[in-house]
Design a protein around this motif. Sequence first.
Motif, PDB file in Angstrom:
ATOM      1  N   GLY A   1      -7.157   1.725  -0.756  1.00 48.55           N
ATOM      2  CA  GLY A   1      -8.150   0.820  -1.319  1.00 48.55           C
ATOM      3  C   GLY A   1      -8.593  -0.247  -0.353  1.00 48.55           C
ATOM      4  O   GLY A   1      -8.851   0.026   0.834  1.00 48.55           O
ATOM      5  N   ASP A   2      -8.655  -1.493  -0.831  1.00 50.40           N
ATOM      6  CA  ASP A   2      -9.290  -2.563  -0.063  1.00 50.40           C
ATOM      7  C   ASP A   2      -8.630  -2.824   1.292  1.00 50.40           C
ATOM      8  O   ASP A   2      -9.316  -3.026   2.294  1.00 50.40           O
TER       9      ASP A   2
ATOM     10  N   ALA B   1      -7.171  -9.720  -3.548  1.00 56.73           N
ATOM     11  CA  ALA B   1      -7.670  -9.774  -4.925  1.00 56.73           C
ATOM     12  C   ALA B   1      -6.576 -10.350  -5.814  1.00 56.73           C
ATOM     13  O   ALA B   1      -5.444  -9.894  -5.785  1.00 56.73           O
TER      14      ALA B   1
ATOM     15  N   GLY C   1      -4.683  -7.027  -8.307  1.00 60.56           N
ATOM     16  CA  GLY C   1      -6.057  -7.028  -7.843  1.00 60.56           C
ATOM     17  C   GLY C   1      -6.479  -5.779  -7.109  1.00 60.56           C
ATOM     18  O   GLY C   1      -7.585  -5.264  -7.315  1.00 60.56           O
ATOM     19  N   ASN C   2      -5.596  -5.262  -6.244  1.00 58.01           N
ATOM     20  CA  ASN C   2      -5.989  -4.086  -5.462  1.00 58.01           C
ATOM     21  C   ASN C   2      -6.141  -2.859  -6.352  1.00 58.01           C
ATOM     22  O   ASN C   2      -7.031  -2.033  -6.148  1.00 58.01           O
TER      23      ASN C   2
ATOM     24  N   THR D   1      -9.543  -3.220  -8.326  1.00 60.53           N
ATOM     25  CA  THR D   1     -10.733  -2.860  -7.559  1.00 60.53           C
ATOM     26  C   THR D   1     -10.778  -1.373  -7.230  1.00 60.53           C
ATOM     27  O   THR D   1     -11.841  -0.752  -7.272  1.00 60.53           O
ATOM     28  N   SER D   2      -9.626  -0.775  -6.904  1.00 62.30           N
ATOM     29  CA  SER D   2      -9.622   0.641  -6.536  1.00 62.30           C
ATOM     30  C   SER D   2      -9.894   1.549  -7.729  1.00 62.30           C
ATOM     31  O   SER D   2     -10.268   2.708  -7.555  1.00 62.30           O
TER      32      SER D   2
ATOM     33  N   LYS E   1     -14.034  -4.742 -11.990  1.00 69.75           N
ATOM     34  CA  LYS E   1     -14.553  -5.875 -11.241  1.00 69.75           C
ATOM     35  C   LYS E   1     -13.676  -7.100 -11.484  1.00 69.75           C
ATOM     36  O   LYS E   1     -13.266  -7.370 -12.613  1.00 69.75           O
ATOM     37  N   LEU E   2     -13.397  -7.836 -10.404  1.00 67.84           N
ATOM     38  CA  LEU E   2     -12.570  -9.030 -10.545  1.00 67.84           C
ATOM     39  C   LEU E   2     -13.216 -10.027 -11.489  1.00 67.84           C
ATOM     40  O   LEU E   2     -12.533 -10.779 -12.184  1.00 67.84           O
TER      41      LEU E   2
ATOM     42  N   THR F   1     -18.099  -8.228   1.263  1.00 70.56           N
ATOM     43  CA  THR F   1     -17.535  -7.042   0.631  1.00 70.56           C
ATOM     44  C   THR F   1     -16.570  -7.348  -0.503  1.00 70.56           C
ATOM     45  O   THR F   1     -16.438  -6.559  -1.445  1.00 70.56           O
ATOM     46  N   PHE F   2     -15.908  -8.497  -0.445  1.00 74.98           N
ATOM     47  CA  PHE F   2     -14.857  -8.790  -1.413  1.00 74.98           C
ATOM     48  C   PHE F   2     -15.083 -10.124  -2.119  1.00 74.98           C
ATOM     49  O   PHE F   2     -14.311 -11.067  -1.977  1.00 74.98           O
TER      50      PHE F   2
ATOM     51  N   TYR G   1     -12.291 -12.720  -4.063  1.00 74.86           N
ATOM     52  CA  TYR G   1     -10.968 -12.648  -3.451  1.00 74.86           C
ATOM     53  C   TYR G   1     -10.483 -14.041  -3.061  1.00 74.86           C
ATOM     54  O   TYR G   1     -11.279 -14.985  -2.941  1.00 74.86           O
TER      55      TYR G   1
END
Length: 327
Positions: free
Chosen positions: A79-80, A151, A241-242, A245-246, A250-251, A298-299, A302
């Motif tokens: 992921g991120d 995240a 968080g990871n 997102t993966s 959405k956060l 991109t993040f 975060y």
Amino acid sequence: MQTTKIHQQLAKIFATVGLSSLVLVGCSKTEQTPSETTVQASAPASETASSTASTTTTDTVATGIDPNKPEIVFGTSVGDFGDMVKNSVKPQLEKQGYKVKLVEFSDYVRPNQALASGDIDINIFQHKPYLDDFKKTHNLDLVEVFQVPTAPLGIYAGKATSLDQVKDGSSLSAPNDPSNFARALVMLNELGWIKLKDGINPLTASKNDIAENTKNIKIVELEAAQLPRSRSDVDFAVVNGNYATSSGMKLTEALFQEPSFAYVNWSAVRTADKDAKWVKDVTNAYNSAAFKKYAHETFPGYKYPAIWNENANTATATASTTASVTK
């Protein structure tokens, strides 16, 4: 929402010493085979936050490689953190002359084992409480070096769609590893859904530290990777968080996020390598203007490394993991 005693205690820990920060992710207890992506180039800080050079933000591409380390093998969770390597860090290091290889793991057990055994050179996937506990339990000589954008842990909707829908007996899934479970308990304490005992260490909080379960919350402990899928079976889910997102979450959809900036993730290397030129080169890539631009674009949402001085209440991003909370 007013800051509770536990959050004040947590902040007090985080302000105890300099950049000996905590870091995000919990651990899965399952050992799975990692997927591996190889990328070849055309040519070959805190008491543990690395040296002064490694904490400097760079705006220009460094030149020359570590003659003893022409190839750097990264290990990240899927992921991120893997994307950060592939999309920004790798190109910078390739331009400098390094070869780069990435191994992506689907669990939180093997990355430290692989690092200790020499199968990878550096990993990025964990917060400091988890690293400290893991290396102590397994007697590994590893050390954290620099923080990375992370995240935050959040409470997401399950069967219930808002926090005010909590009722007596509501169910909530949470990560089953000790460090992230403690974070989940602190969040529930912040919401007033449970009350933690006075004087406990919020970094190691457990079910035994719950003084009162005011909402009679039924906490279902699961491996972190299962939390996004658990949302259809519980009223609320505390999701790393990871993994949020993966899995396409959405956060910004989180109903509540942990207020602390303490659990920003760290990289880790073998202690013998911490002062090596290649480690400094990697650190500079993660603190470069190019990487910051990439991270911001991109993040969104975060939490960023404390050294970037971009987080509100940055002081809470520093902590001593050995400090204890007193009433």
